[in-house]
Design an enzyme around this catalytic site. Structure first.
Site, PDB file in Angstrom:
ATOM      1  N   CYS A 379      36.548  47.286  36.886  1.00 48.78           N
ATOM      2  CA  CYS A 379      37.273  46.995  35.215  1.00 48.78           C
ATOM      3  C   CYS A 379      37.706  46.112  34.888  1.00 48.78           C
ATOM      4  O   CYS A 379      38.866  45.617  35.394  1.00 48.78           O
ATOM      5  CB  CYS A 379      37.596  48.687  35.473  1.00 48.78           C
ATOM      6  SG  CYS A 379      39.689  48.966  34.309  1.00 48.78           S
ATOM      7  N   CYS A 382      41.950  46.734  34.032  1.00 47.95           N
ATOM      8  CA  CYS A 382      42.435  46.772  35.616  1.00 47.95           C
ATOM      9  C   CYS A 382      42.357  45.566  36.780  1.00 47.95           C
ATOM     10  O   CYS A 382      43.728  45.236  37.132  1.00 47.95           O
ATOM     11  CB  CYS A 382      42.242  47.795  36.849  1.00 47.95           C
ATOM     12  SG  CYS A 382      41.234  49.188  35.912  1.00 47.95           S
TER      13      CYS A 382
END
Length: 503
Positions: A379, A382
Site C-alpha cells: 500500500c 502505508c
C-alpha cells in the site's frame, strides 16, 4: 388458573428477568474489562515505572500533554511537512504480489517546482559533483554510513519524489491480508534476534483477541495481524539490548495500529473517525502493547532532547528567512519543554558487555533490514508512513548510540543528519505523541460506552424501583397464600432479594 398459581408463576418470571439482567460476561469480555478498568483507575492508563527506562507512565503523559500542541505546530511548518522518498522501490526480499488497489492507498506527490530551490534535484545534483566526474555516483554503491541505522533511498534516483505529509495522512486504507501480514512476520521472526517466543512467555494476552464488553460484535481477521509483543514475566533472561530492540519495534507497530484505529473509515456512515472496537482488539486488550508505545515514546523523546544544540544551528533553508526563524523558535520551545524533565532513557547502559561491539552491529543491521522491508509494503500510503517512521526511529537510535555526546554539534559535525532524517525524526515523535493522545480519547469512549447517559440511567433506576416493589409485593402475597394452604415455603422465597442493578 388459580390466584395462588398465577402469583407464583409471576414471581418466577420476574425472578428470571432479574437474573438475566445480572448474567455474567463471558471469559473474554471479563478479561477486557479487567484490563480496561484495572483497580478502578482510568481506562488504559498504566501506572508505575516503564521498564528499561528512567521514567514512569505518569511522567510521560505529563510531558506529552505539555508538548503536544508544540509538536503539532512544528510538523505543519514548511520544513517538516515535506518528505522525500522512493515510493516504488522493489521489495528486496520477495516478489510482492499484494499491491493495494484501494483509492485510499494512493499517495499524492508534490511538484518540485513548488519547493524551495535548495531542495530540488538540480541543486542536489550540484552538491553531489565529485572530482571523479559527473558519472561518479557513490550513492549507487552505498546509501548509508556506518553510523546509520536505516538504508536510505538514493537521493539521486529519478524515482525519488517529494510528498506533502499533511495531504497524505496516515489512516485506515483497507490494506490487509497475507501481504500485510508477511511484512510484520518478516520483521518479528527474522529481525528480532529470534526472541519472539521468549518475549511472549508468561504473556497470556499476546494472542488474545477480545471484544469490547457490549453488544457490538468483534471485528474480523483484519485485526488479527499484530504480533504478540513483550510480556513482563517471560523475558528476564533476554539481555537489555535485545529487550530494548524488541520493545521499540513493538511500540512502533502498536502506534501505527492506533493511527489506523483513530482514523478509521466507517463504511456505513461514510465518515472517518475513531473506532473503539478496532482499538480494543489491537491494543486495549493487550496491555504489553500499550506499555511498549510509552517505551518507544520515551526513547525517541530522549534523542530529540539530545539534539538541542545541534538543531539550534541547523540551517532549515525553506527559502523564507522569516519561516526558518519561526521553525527554529518552535524547535527550541519544544525541546525546552522536554529538558525541564529528567532524562527518560539512559542510553549509556547499552552495549557495555564483553560482546558489546558484535551486539551493536547485530542490533544496527537488524534495524537496517526493517527499513528495507518497508519497501515490501503493498500500500503506497502505508509504505510512505512505514518508511518515514522507521527512518525516524532509526535516526533516534543513531543519535543515541552511534555518536559521542561531543559529536552532537552542528559546528563540529554538520552532516550528522540530513533533511530527511530531521523531518522523519520529528514526524515520528509527533505520531507517537498522537498515539498517546488517541489513547486518552479511547479511554473516554470506553467509559461512555459502559456508562449510559443520565436520562437512560434515570429510566433504568425507575424501572428497577418498580420491579423491586412488584417483587416485594409478590413475595408477601405468596407467603400469605402458602400459609393459608399450609404448603412448604420454597427456598427461593426465603433468600434475600439481591439489589437490582439493571446496568
Amino acid at each position: 388458573m388459580s390466584t395462588k398459581r398465577w402469583i407464583l408463576c409471576a414471581f418466577v418470571f420476574i425472578s428470571c428477568v432479574l437474573a438475566s439482567s445480572h448474567r455474567p460476561l463471558d471469559e473474554n469480555q471479563l478479561f477486557v474489562q479487567d484490563v480496561l478498568q484495572s483497580d478502578g483507575k482510568d481506562y488504559c492508563k498504566p501506572y508505575g515505572q516503564i521498564r528499561d527506562t528512567c521514567c514512569d507512565y505518569q511522567s510521560v503523559e505529563s510531558i506529552q500533554s505539555d508538548t503536544f500542541s508544540k509538536i503539532q505546530a512544528l510538523v505543519q511548518s514548511k520544513f517538516f511537512k515535506y518528505y522525500k522518498l522512493n515510493l516504488w522501490r522493489e521489495c528486496p526480499f520477495w516478489n510482492d504480489d499484494g499491491l493495494c488497489m484501494n483509492r485510499d492507498c494512493s499517495v499524492a506527490t508534490t511538484d518540485e517546482s513548488l519547493l524551495p530551490e535548495e531542495w530540488r534535484q538540480d541543486a542536489l545534483g550540484a552538491l553531489q559533483m565529485s572530482p571523479k566526474g559527473s558519472a561518479f555516483q557513490p550513492f549507487k554503491v552505498c546509501t548509508y554510513k556506518d553510523q546509520d541505522f536505516c538504508v536510505a533511498d538514493d537521493p539521486s534516483d529519478q524515482d525519488v519524489v517529494y510528498v506533502n505529509l499533511l495531504d497524505n495522512p496516515e489512516r485506515f486504507t483497507g490494506y490487509t491480508g497475507p501481504s500485510a501480514g508477511k511484512v510484520w512476520q518478516a520483521i518479528y521472526e527474522e529481525n528480532c534476534f529470534n526472541i519472539v517466543h521468549k518475549m511472549s512467555e508468561g504473556c497470556p494476552t499476546c494472542s488474545a483477541i477480545s471484544p469490547v464488553p457490549s453488544n457490538s460484535p468483534p471485528l474480523g481477521p483484519l485485526l488479527q495481524d499484530l504480533a504478540g509483543p513483550t510480556g513482563d514475566d517471560g523475558d528476564d533472561e533476554v539481555c537489555l539490548e535485545k529487550r530494548v530492540y524488541y520493545r521499540l519495534i513493538s511500540g512502533l507497530h502498536s502506534s501505527i495500529s492506533i493511527h489506523i484505529c483513530d482514523e478509521y473509515f466507517d463504511r456505513t456512515t461514510g465518515q472517518w473517525g475513531p473506532n473503539l472496537d478496532c482499538f480494543v482488539n489491537r491494543i486495549g486488550a493487550h496491555p504489553e502493547r500499550l506499555q511498549n508505545i510509552y517505551f518507544t515514546y520515551a526513547v525517541v523523546l530522549r534523542a530529540v532532547t539530545k539534539l538541542d544544540d545541534y538543531l539550534a544551528q541547523y540551517p532549515f533553508q525553506t527559502g523564507d528567512v522569516a519561516e526558518d526563524e519561526k521553525t527554529k523558535i518552535l524547535i527550541h520551545d519544544l525541546i525546552s519543554s522536554t529538558k525541564d524533565c529528567p532524562a527518560t532513557f539512559d542510553e549509556k547502559t547499552m552495549f557495555q558487555g564483553a560482546d558489546s561491539r558484535s551486539l551493536y552491529v547485530e542490533f544496527r543491521d537488524h534495524f537496517r533490514n526493517v527499513s528495507r522491508i518497508m519497501d515490501c509494503v503493498g500500500c503506497e500510503k502505508c509504505r510512505l508512513w512505514g518508511k518515514l517512521q522507521t527512518t525516524g526511529l532509526g535516526t533516534a537510535l543513531k543519535v543515541l548510540f552511534a555518536y559521542e555526546d561531543k559529536s552532537l554539534s552542528y559546528r563540529s559535525n554538520p552532516r550528522l543528519l540530513n533533511h530527511n532524517e530531521v523531518v522523519a525524526l520529528f514526524n515520528t515523535f509527533n505520531r507517537l505523541s498522537e498515539s498517546l493522545e488517541a489513547i486518552q480519547k479511547f479511554r473516554k469512549m470506553y467509559a461512555d460506552r459502559l456508562a449510559p447517559p443520565p436520562q437512560q440511567r434515570q429510566l433504568a433506576q425507575t424501572v428497577g424501583d418498580w420491579l423491586k416493589w412488584l417483587l416485594d409485593g409478590a413475595r408477601t402475597m405468596a407467603h400469605k397464600l402458602i400459609k393459608l394452604g399450609q404448603l412448604p415455603v420454597p427456598s427461593f422465597l426465603d433468600d434475600p432479594l439481591e439489589p437490582l442493578d439493571p446496568l
